[in-house]
Motif scaffolding. Structure first.
Motif, PDB file in Angstrom:
ATOM      1  N   LYS A   3       0.970  -1.202   0.152  1.00  0.00           N
ATOM      2  CA  LYS A   3       0.232  -0.131  -0.005  1.00  0.00           C
ATOM      3  C   LYS A   3       0.875   1.130   0.153  1.00  0.00           C
ATOM      4  N   ASN A   4       2.161   1.229   0.775  1.00  0.00           N
ATOM      5  CA  ASN A   4       2.979   2.417   0.927  1.00  0.00           C
ATOM      6  C   ASN A   4       3.521   2.590  -0.562  1.00  0.00           C
ATOM      7  N   ILE A   5       3.958   1.700  -1.315  1.00  0.00           N
ATOM      8  CA  ILE A   5       4.663   1.434  -2.627  1.00  0.00           C
ATOM      9  C   ILE A   5       3.842   2.303  -3.496  1.00  0.00           C
ATOM     10  N   LYS A   6       2.419   1.603  -3.435  1.00  0.00           N
ATOM     11  CA  LYS A   6       1.387   1.975  -4.210  1.00  0.00           C
ATOM     12  C   LYS A   6       1.329   3.720  -4.196  1.00  0.00           C
ATOM     13  N   GLN A   7       1.034   4.073  -2.969  1.00  0.00           N
ATOM     14  CA  GLN A   7       0.988   5.655  -2.689  1.00  0.00           C
ATOM     15  C   GLN A   7       2.104   6.268  -3.086  1.00  0.00           C
ATOM     16  N   ILE A   8       3.489   6.014  -2.713  1.00  0.00           N
ATOM     17  CA  ILE A   8       4.597   6.690  -3.218  1.00  0.00           C
ATOM     18  C   ILE A   8       4.510   6.680  -4.861  1.00  0.00           C
ATOM     19  N   ASN A   9       4.255   5.740  -5.546  1.00  0.00           N
ATOM     20  CA  ASN A   9       4.265   5.759  -7.007  1.00  0.00           C
ATOM     21  C   ASN A   9       3.167   6.794  -7.419  1.00  0.00           C
TER      22      ASN A   9
END
Length: 77
Positions: A3-9
């Motif tokens: 979820k964090n990686i998706k938000q960062i992207n």
């Protein structure tokens, strides 16, 4: 973590799009925009006012809106 990686992207894509918009705005008014007369706005040539002064104000507003609406605090641990 995914979820964090998706938000960062998502935030990175929004940032790149905003920069691309700002660069296109600046390039258009600095190099392509042609005024028929030697027009001045606030004592500045119109191409300079639109590309550097107005462009900065517009991109600052768009960045503020993007940060308030789309960016979130992400725990990097």
């Amino acid at each position: 973590m995914k979820k964090n990686i998706k938000q960062i992207n998502k935030e990175a894509i929004i940032t790149c799009l905003l920069y691309l918009f700002y660069f296109c705005w600046w390039y258009y008014f600095a190099y392509i925009y042609k005024s028929d007369t030697n027009e001045f706005i606030l004592g500045l040539p119109s191409w300079f006012f639109y590309s550097c002064v107005l462009g900065l104000v517009v991109i600052n507003i768009l960045v503020f809106i993007a940060v308030k609406c789309f960016f979130k605090d992400v725990d990097l641990d």
